[in-house]
Design a protein around this motif. Structure first.
Motif, PDB file in Angstrom:
ATOM      1  N   GLY A 124       0.787  -1.238   0.000  1.00  0.00           N
ATOM      2  CA  GLY A 124       0.000   0.000   0.000  1.00  0.00           C
ATOM      3  C   GLY A 124       0.809   1.272   0.000  1.00  0.00           C
ATOM      4  O   GLY A 124       0.255   2.358  -0.182  1.00  0.00           O
ATOM      5  N   ASN A 125       2.133   1.171   0.208  1.00  0.00           N
ATOM      6  CA  ASN A 125       2.960   2.373   0.236  1.00  0.00           C
ATOM      7  C   ASN A 125       3.211   2.914  -1.164  1.00  0.00           C
ATOM      8  O   ASN A 125       3.132   2.178  -2.152  1.00  0.00           O
ATOM      9  N   ASP A 126       3.574   4.208  -1.236  1.00  0.00           N
ATOM     10  CA  ASP A 126       4.057   4.721  -2.510  1.00  0.00           C
ATOM     11  C   ASP A 126       5.448   4.148  -2.756  1.00  0.00           C
ATOM     12  O   ASP A 126       6.127   3.681  -1.828  1.00  0.00           O
ATOM     13  N   LEU A 127       5.886   4.134  -4.011  1.00  0.00           N
ATOM     14  CA  LEU A 127       7.098   3.420  -4.381  1.00  0.00           C
ATOM     15  C   LEU A 127       8.369   4.048  -3.818  1.00  0.00           C
ATOM     16  O   LEU A 127       9.323   3.324  -3.495  1.00  0.00           O
ATOM     17  N   ILE A 128       8.411   5.355  -3.694  1.00  0.00           N
ATOM     18  CA  ILE A 128       9.599   5.991  -3.128  1.00  0.00           C
ATOM     19  C   ILE A 128       9.767   5.587  -1.668  1.00  0.00           C
ATOM     20  O   ILE A 128      10.874   5.278  -1.207  1.00  0.00           O
ATOM     21  N   THR A 129       8.670   5.560  -0.926  1.00  0.00           N
ATOM     22  CA  THR A 129       8.732   5.102   0.471  1.00  0.00           C
ATOM     23  C   THR A 129       9.213   3.660   0.535  1.00  0.00           C
ATOM     24  O   THR A 129      10.057   3.300   1.368  1.00  0.00           O
ATOM     25  N   SER A 130       8.686   2.820  -0.359  1.00  0.00           N
ATOM     26  CA  SER A 130       9.109   1.423  -0.391  1.00  0.00           C
ATOM     27  C   SER A 130      10.604   1.311  -0.695  1.00  0.00           C
ATOM     28  O   SER A 130      11.320   0.518  -0.079  1.00  0.00           O
ATOM     29  N   ALA A 131      11.082   2.096  -1.644  1.00  0.00           N
ATOM     30  CA  ALA A 131      12.503   2.068  -1.994  1.00  0.00           C
ATOM     31  C   ALA A 131      13.368   2.448  -0.799  1.00  0.00           C
ATOM     32  O   ALA A 131      14.422   1.839  -0.558  1.00  0.00           O
ATOM     33  N   ARG A 132      12.930   3.434  -0.051  1.00  0.00           N
ATOM     34  CA  ARG A 132      13.711   3.870   1.120  1.00  0.00           C
ATOM     35  C   ARG A 132      13.764   2.776   2.185  1.00  0.00           C
ATOM     36  O   ARG A 132      14.803   2.582   2.832  1.00  0.00           O
ATOM     37  N   ILE A 133      12.656   2.056   2.364  1.00  0.00           N
ATOM     38  CA  ILE A 133      12.643   0.964   3.338  1.00  0.00           C
ATOM     39  C   ILE A 133      13.578  -0.153   2.893  1.00  0.00           C
ATOM     40  O   ILE A 133      14.359  -0.688   3.690  1.00  0.00           O
ATOM     41  N   LYS A 143      -0.288   7.694  -1.073  1.00  0.00           N
ATOM     42  CA  LYS A 143      -1.109   7.164   0.012  1.00  0.00           C
ATOM     43  C   LYS A 143      -0.213   6.913   1.233  1.00  0.00           C
ATOM     44  O   LYS A 143       0.923   6.482   1.061  1.00  0.00           O
ATOM     45  N   PRO A 144      -0.649   7.248   2.427  1.00  0.00           N
ATOM     46  CA  PRO A 144      -2.021   7.500   2.887  1.00  0.00           C
ATOM     47  C   PRO A 144      -2.545   8.919   2.692  1.00  0.00           C
ATOM     48  O   PRO A 144      -3.628   9.233   3.163  1.00  0.00           O
ATOM     49  N   ASP A 145      -1.798   9.797   2.020  1.00  0.00           N
ATOM     50  CA  ASP A 145      -2.341  11.114   1.703  1.00  0.00           C
ATOM     51  C   ASP A 145      -3.492  10.950   0.694  1.00  0.00           C
ATOM     52  O   ASP A 145      -3.421  10.100  -0.194  1.00  0.00           O
ATOM     53  N   PRO A 146      -4.539  11.757   0.803  1.00  0.00           N
ATOM     54  CA  PRO A 146      -5.697  11.607  -0.091  1.00  0.00           C
ATOM     55  C   PRO A 146      -5.531  12.214  -1.477  1.00  0.00           C
ATOM     56  O   PRO A 146      -6.462  12.153  -2.293  1.00  0.00           O
ATOM     57  N   GLU A 147      -4.355  12.794  -1.790  1.00  0.00           N
ATOM     58  CA  GLU A 147      -4.201  13.529  -3.051  1.00  0.00           C
ATOM     59  C   GLU A 147      -4.632  12.720  -4.271  1.00  0.00           C
ATOM     60  O   GLU A 147      -5.310  13.239  -5.167  1.00  0.00           O
ATOM     61  N   ALA A 148      -4.239  11.453  -4.339  1.00  0.00           N
ATOM     62  CA  ALA A 148      -4.540  10.660  -5.536  1.00  0.00           C
ATOM     63  C   ALA A 148      -6.047  10.488  -5.715  1.00  0.00           C
ATOM     64  O   ALA A 148      -6.566  10.579  -6.843  1.00  0.00           O
ATOM     65  N   TYR A 149      -6.761  10.250  -4.634  1.00  0.00           N
ATOM     66  CA  TYR A 149      -8.218  10.097  -4.741  1.00  0.00           C
ATOM     67  C   TYR A 149      -8.899  11.408  -5.086  1.00  0.00           C
ATOM     68  O   TYR A 149      -9.840  11.445  -5.893  1.00  0.00           O
ATOM     69  N   LEU A 150      -8.445  12.485  -4.500  1.00  0.00           N
ATOM     70  CA  LEU A 150      -9.019  13.786  -4.833  1.00  0.00           C
ATOM     71  C   LEU A 150      -8.732  14.148  -6.290  1.00  0.00           C
ATOM     72  O   LEU A 150      -9.581  14.739  -6.968  1.00  0.00           O
ATOM     73  N   THR A 151      -7.552  13.787  -6.766  1.00  0.00           N
ATOM     74  CA  THR A 151      -7.198  14.036  -8.167  1.00  0.00           C
ATOM     75  C   THR A 151      -8.116  13.262  -9.104  1.00  0.00           C
ATOM     76  O   THR A 151      -8.610  13.798 -10.114  1.00  0.00           O
ATOM     77  N   ALA A 152      -8.370  12.002  -8.772  1.00  0.00           N
ATOM     78  CA  ALA A 152      -9.240  11.173  -9.616  1.00  0.00           C
ATOM     79  C   ALA A 152     -10.647  11.746  -9.692  1.00  0.00           C
ATOM     80  O   ALA A 152     -11.231  11.863 -10.775  1.00  0.00           O
ATOM     81  N   ALA A 153     -11.209  12.111  -8.537  1.00  0.00           N
ATOM     82  CA  ALA A 153     -12.557  12.686  -8.529  1.00  0.00           C
ATOM     83  C   ALA A 153     -12.592  13.993  -9.299  1.00  0.00           C
ATOM     84  O   ALA A 153     -13.546  14.271 -10.050  1.00  0.00           O
ATOM     85  N   ALA A 210      -8.240   6.862   1.103  1.00  0.00           N
ATOM     86  CA  ALA A 210      -9.607   6.954   0.594  1.00  0.00           C
ATOM     87  C   ALA A 210     -10.529   7.617   1.608  1.00  0.00           C
ATOM     88  O   ALA A 210     -11.333   8.496   1.265  1.00  0.00           O
ATOM     89  N   VAL A 211     -10.424   7.199   2.864  1.00  0.00           N
ATOM     90  CA  VAL A 211     -11.276   7.785   3.919  1.00  0.00           C
ATOM     91  C   VAL A 211     -10.981   9.276   4.063  1.00  0.00           C
ATOM     92  O   VAL A 211     -11.893  10.101   4.175  1.00  0.00           O
ATOM     93  N   ALA A 212      -9.685   9.642   4.055  1.00  0.00           N
ATOM     94  CA  ALA A 212      -9.321  11.054   4.209  1.00  0.00           C
ATOM     95  C   ALA A 212      -9.831  11.907   3.061  1.00  0.00           C
ATOM     96  O   ALA A 212     -10.081  13.106   3.238  1.00  0.00           O
ATOM     97  N   SER A 213      -9.998  11.301   1.883  1.00  0.00           N
ATOM     98  CA  SER A 213     -10.498  12.064   0.736  1.00  0.00           C
ATOM     99  C   SER A 213     -11.974  12.402   0.866  1.00  0.00           C
ATOM    100  O   SER A 213     -12.475  13.299   0.187  1.00  0.00           O
ATOM    101  N   GLY A 214     -12.675  11.657   1.715  1.00  0.00           N
ATOM    102  CA  GLY A 214     -14.115  11.843   1.857  1.00  0.00           C
ATOM    103  C   GLY A 214     -14.934  10.819   1.110  1.00  0.00           C
ATOM    104  O   GLY A 214     -16.170  10.814   1.212  1.00  0.00           O
TER     105      GLY A 214
END
Length: 236
Positions: free
Chosen positions: A50-59, A146-156, A179-183
């Protein structure tokens, strides 16, 4: 029986929700670590779901010492996963394609909202029926994953719909949080990582036999939870 409006749109996560590609990601992570003399376990792989890829790369970099920039690590991971999709196919989750077809038949727009990059989303979409998604938002198109809602808000926003009248379908804690944070009204369909109950969150064990009517109920505010004890959960 009350007549429910349809959702304004359905916003789909990809990895683990639409397709069960998490084994592909874990295989790519393991191969990357191995090439540099390291090891990577299934348990470590679960950290990245569920993480974004940059976060995954850092881990991965922190836990294995794999060299390179975050972007270079992401490119190597993507190359491995794209190759697996193209040679082994897109492993659709049960019921996903049937539900997409029902939504298309009912005229409900769908968006793909994934933290995977465009090159990988494109490989998956090549295996989907033409016109399945009206909008595609990928991790390399947003500033905050994610978990920031930007992607869902962008899609809507691209669909021109009110996100609070949309239903989002997710499989991971970061995705559900976004998703929840996006509303958006949110349905969790857990795969590898459990999703804890929370107020307003619907949870399903599978998308098999899920109809447009159920999504209409969720869009209207109903909560359906297959994981609650009998007598307390909603019905399909």
């Amino acid at each position: 029986m009350r007549s429910l409006p349809l959702p304004a749109a359905v916003l789909w996560d990809m990895d683990g929700t639409l397709v069960d590609t998490e084994p592909y990601w874990m295989a790519s992570e393991t191969a990357l670590a191995s090439r540099h003399g390291g090891t990577w376990t299934h348990e470590q792989g679960l950290q990245l779901v569920g993480n974004d890829l940059i976060t995954s790369a850092r881990i991965i970099k922190a836990q294995t010492g794999v060299p390179g920039t975050d972007e270079e690590i992401v490119e190597q991971l993507l190359a491995g996963v794209v190759e697996r999709v193209r040679t082994q196919g897109a492993p659709w989750r049960p019921g996903a394609l049937a539900l997409l077809a029902r939504l298309r038949g009912a005229g409900v727009p769908c968006a793909l909202v994934t933290m995977s990059y465009d090159v990988f989303a494109g490989a998956v979409l090549e295996a989907a029926p033409p016109g399945t998604f009206d909008v595609v938002v990928t991790g390399d198109q947003v500033e905050r994953g994610k978990p920031d809602p930007e992607a869902y808000l962008t899609a809507a926003g691209r669909l021109g719909v009110d996100v609070t009248r949309c239903v989002a379908i997710e499989d991971s804690p970061p995705g559900v949080a976004a998703a929840v944070a996006s509303g958006a009204r949110t349905i969790a369909v857990p795969l590898l990582v459990p999703i804890e109950a929370q107020e307003g969150l619907s949870r399903l064990r599978t998308l098999e036999d899920v109809g447009v009517e159920l999504l209409g109920r969720v869009a209207d505010g109903d909560v359906v939870d297959d994981f609650e004890p009998a007598g307390r959960r909603g019905s399909r």
